[in-house]
Design an enzyme around this catalytic site. Structure first.
Site, short mmCIF file in Angstrom:
data_model
loop_
_atom_site.label_atom_id
_atom_site.label_comp_id
_atom_site.label_asym_id
_atom_site.label_seq_id
_atom_site.Cartn_x
_atom_site.Cartn_y
_atom_site.Cartn_z
N ARG A 128 3.06 -25.56 -7.84
CA ARG A 128 3.31 -26.58 -8.86
C ARG A 128 3.57 -27.97 -8.30
O ARG A 128 3.24 -28.97 -8.93
CB ARG A 128 4.48 -26.14 -9.76
CG ARG A 128 4.06 -25.03 -10.72
CD ARG A 128 5.25 -24.32 -11.32
NE ARG A 128 5.90 -23.45 -10.35
CZ ARG A 128 6.98 -22.72 -10.61
NH1 ARG A 128 7.54 -22.77 -11.81
NH2 ARG A 128 7.50 -21.94 -9.68
N ASP A 157 -3.28 -13.48 -3.77
CA ASP A 157 -1.86 -13.12 -3.79
C ASP A 157 -1.66 -11.93 -4.74
O ASP A 157 -1.03 -12.06 -5.78
CB ASP A 157 -1.08 -14.36 -4.24
CG ASP A 157 0.42 -14.21 -4.18
OD1 ASP A 157 0.89 -13.14 -3.74
OD2 ASP A 157 1.11 -15.17 -4.57
N ARG A 158 -2.20 -10.78 -4.36
CA ARG A 158 -2.22 -9.61 -5.25
C ARG A 158 -0.92 -8.82 -5.21
O ARG A 158 -0.61 -8.09 -6.14
CB ARG A 158 -3.42 -8.73 -4.87
CG ARG A 158 -3.53 -7.40 -5.56
CD ARG A 158 -3.66 -7.52 -7.07
NE ARG A 158 -3.80 -6.22 -7.70
CZ ARG A 158 -2.80 -5.36 -7.92
NH1 ARG A 158 -1.57 -5.68 -7.55
NH2 ARG A 158 -3.01 -4.21 -8.51
N LYS A 159 -0.19 -8.93 -4.11
CA LYS A 159 1.07 -8.18 -3.95
C LYS A 159 0.91 -6.70 -4.31
O LYS A 159 1.57 -6.17 -5.20
CB LYS A 159 2.21 -8.80 -4.76
CG LYS A 159 2.58 -10.21 -4.31
CD LYS A 159 3.83 -10.71 -5.01
CE LYS A 159 4.22 -12.09 -4.58
NZ LYS A 159 3.36 -13.17 -5.11
N GLY A 177 -1.19 4.42 -0.76
CA GLY A 177 -2.43 4.05 -0.08
C GLY A 177 -3.69 4.33 -0.89
O GLY A 177 -4.58 3.48 -1.00
N ASP A 192 1.49 0.00 -4.29
CA ASP A 192 1.37 1.41 -4.68
C ASP A 192 1.01 2.25 -3.45
O ASP A 192 0.92 1.74 -2.34
CB ASP A 192 0.32 1.53 -5.79
CG ASP A 192 0.64 2.63 -6.79
OD1 ASP A 192 1.13 3.71 -6.35
OD2 ASP A 192 0.41 2.45 -7.99
N THR A 245 -4.18 4.60 -4.12
CA THR A 245 -4.34 3.75 -5.31
C THR A 245 -4.71 2.32 -4.91
O THR A 245 -5.60 1.71 -5.51
CB THR A 245 -3.05 3.78 -6.15
OG1 THR A 245 -2.79 5.12 -6.53
CG2 THR A 245 -3.16 2.91 -7.40
N HIS A 301 -4.28 -16.41 -7.77
CA HIS A 301 -3.78 -15.28 -8.56
C HIS A 301 -4.93 -15.01 -9.54
O HIS A 301 -4.93 -15.53 -10.66
CB HIS A 301 -2.52 -15.67 -9.36
CG HIS A 301 -1.24 -15.57 -8.60
ND1 HIS A 301 -0.81 -14.42 -7.99
CD2 HIS A 301 -0.26 -16.49 -8.39
CE1 HIS A 301 0.37 -14.64 -7.43
NE2 HIS A 301 0.73 -15.89 -7.64
O1 6AU Z 1 5.08 -23.63 -5.49
P1 6AU Z 1 5.28 -22.75 -6.71
O2 6AU Z 1 6.73 -22.39 -6.94
O3 6AU Z 1 4.64 -23.33 -7.93
O4 6AU Z 1 4.45 -21.42 -6.45
C1 6AU Z 1 4.73 -20.52 -5.43
C2 6AU Z 1 3.66 -19.47 -5.34
C3 6AU Z 1 3.45 -18.61 -6.58
C4 6AU Z 1 4.18 -17.32 -6.27
O5 6AU Z 1 3.53 -16.20 -6.89
C5 6AU Z 1 4.09 -17.22 -4.75
O6 6AU Z 1 3.97 -18.58 -4.27
N1 6AU Z 1 5.25 -16.59 -4.06
C6 6AU Z 1 5.07 -15.55 -3.12
C7 6AU Z 1 3.81 -15.19 -2.50
C8 6AU Z 1 2.90 -16.20 -2.04
O7 6AU Z 1 3.58 -14.06 -2.18
C9 6AU Z 1 6.17 -14.87 -2.62
C10 6AU Z 1 7.48 -15.35 -2.90
O8 6AU Z 1 8.44 -14.85 -2.38
N2 6AU Z 1 7.60 -16.42 -3.71
C11 6AU Z 1 6.53 -17.07 -4.29
O9 6AU Z 1 6.74 -18.07 -4.98
O10 6AU Z 1 2.06 -18.37 -6.72
#
Ligand code: 6AU
Length: 274
Positions: free
Chosen positions: A245, A98-100, A105, A103, A107, A63
């Site tokens: 985590r 993991d930019r998600k 196309g 918006d 942008t 991230h």
């Molecule tokens: O194992 P965690 O809970 O500490 O972290 C999970 C990681 C985080 C979230 O931003 C990401 O996964 N995430 C995503 C992603 C990868 O797109 C989607 C989702 O539905 N849930 C989720 O936790 O960096």
């Protein structure tokens, strides 16, 4: 035969995207379907941890926008991402920002290519929400195709791990339909989802990556829900477990990463009947 019953090795020769083939090949060679989510804010903590855990992972998830870069350096973001790329080559893993994107196309093109992070220049894989419709895929793809060198791939969020999320069900079906649209074949590597997606069409192969993975079932008090590697990979047919985590906050990240790697890999072996 369902996609989830085929080996990563077999799929690495038949996957429709170059980024997907490369990832499946790494998974097969290194015997790991573990993605490390390096959700730390200090770059000088991140680099040593990635150096330590590089051999255990197929994919490093970042991230980039949660990191505080030192203002003193001339180009701290460029230096940091170059270091990640070097570690990726050295330890043979790919990088997933993991930019998600979410918006229109036009942008997302600028957000992917430019700004302060220049994501397309260093991340092999990124992800996007399907909410804006197929233009988001085409916009990102146009940028990806102009990157020289290693292939770029996209994951669509079909459902999320968090409680009350609006994905899944009909939303997932519509997201799958977008990934199947003509013209985007070489770019959509797969999905963020909680179980296997697609594969009903002969030869179709979407890599499913799944967050919300812990050594035990549980949650975090802010809606995150954890399932075990056995449930995610063995029972539900997902391919890559994304762990944040559970590893980075552990007092022995190397030892616990190996536990995750081994449990997720065994679950995969059981699934393909090895
Ligand atoms: O194992 P965690 O809970 O500490 O972290 C999970 C990681 C985080 C979230 O931003 C990401 O996964 N995430 C995503 C992603 C990868 O797109 C989607 C989702 O539905 N849930 C989720 O936790 O960096």
């Amino acid at each position: 035969q369902k996609t989830s019953q085929k080996t990563y090795h077999t799929r690495s020769t038949t996957h429709k995207t170059a980024a997907g083939r490369k990832l499946l090949q790494i998974m097969s060679e290194k015997r790991t379907n573990l993605c490390l989510s390096i959700d730390l804010t200090n770059p000088s903590e991140i680099i040593p941890l990635v150096t330590l855990l590089g051999p255990k992972i197929c994919l490093l998830k970042t991230h980039i926008d949660i990191i505080s870069f030192p203002p003193s350096e001339p180009n701290p973001i460029g230096t940091f991402t170059a270091k990640l790329q070097e570690l990726a080559r050295q330890h043979n893993f790919m990088i997933f920002e993991d930019r998600k994107f979410a918006d229109i196309g036009n942008t997302v093109q600028e957000q992917y290519r430019g700004g302060v992070y220049k994501i397309a220049s260093w991340a092999h894989i990124t992800n996007a929400h399907a909410v804006p419709g197929p233009g988001i895929i085409r916009g990102l793809q146009a940028v990806a195709e102009r990157v020289v060198g290693e292939p770029r791939g996209l994951l669509l969020l079909a459902e999320m791990s968090s409680k009350g999320n609006l994905g899944g069900g009909e939303y997932l079906k519509q997201t799958l339909a977008m990934a199947r649209e003509e013209g985007v074949e070489g770019f959509v590597v797969g999905f963020i989802a909680m179980s296997e997606v697609g594969g009903e069409v002969e030869g179709e192969d979407f890599i499913v990556m799944t967050p919300g993975v812990g050594l035990e079932v549980g949650g975090d008090g802010l809606g995150q829900q954890y399932r075990t590697p056995e449930e995610v990979v063995g029972r539900d047919g997902c391919d890559v477990v994304i762990v944040g985590r559970g590893i980075v906050k552990d007092e022995d990240p190397l030892a616990v990463a190996e536990v995750y790697r081994e449990r997720a890999w065994r679950a995969y072996e059981g699934r393909v009947g090895k």
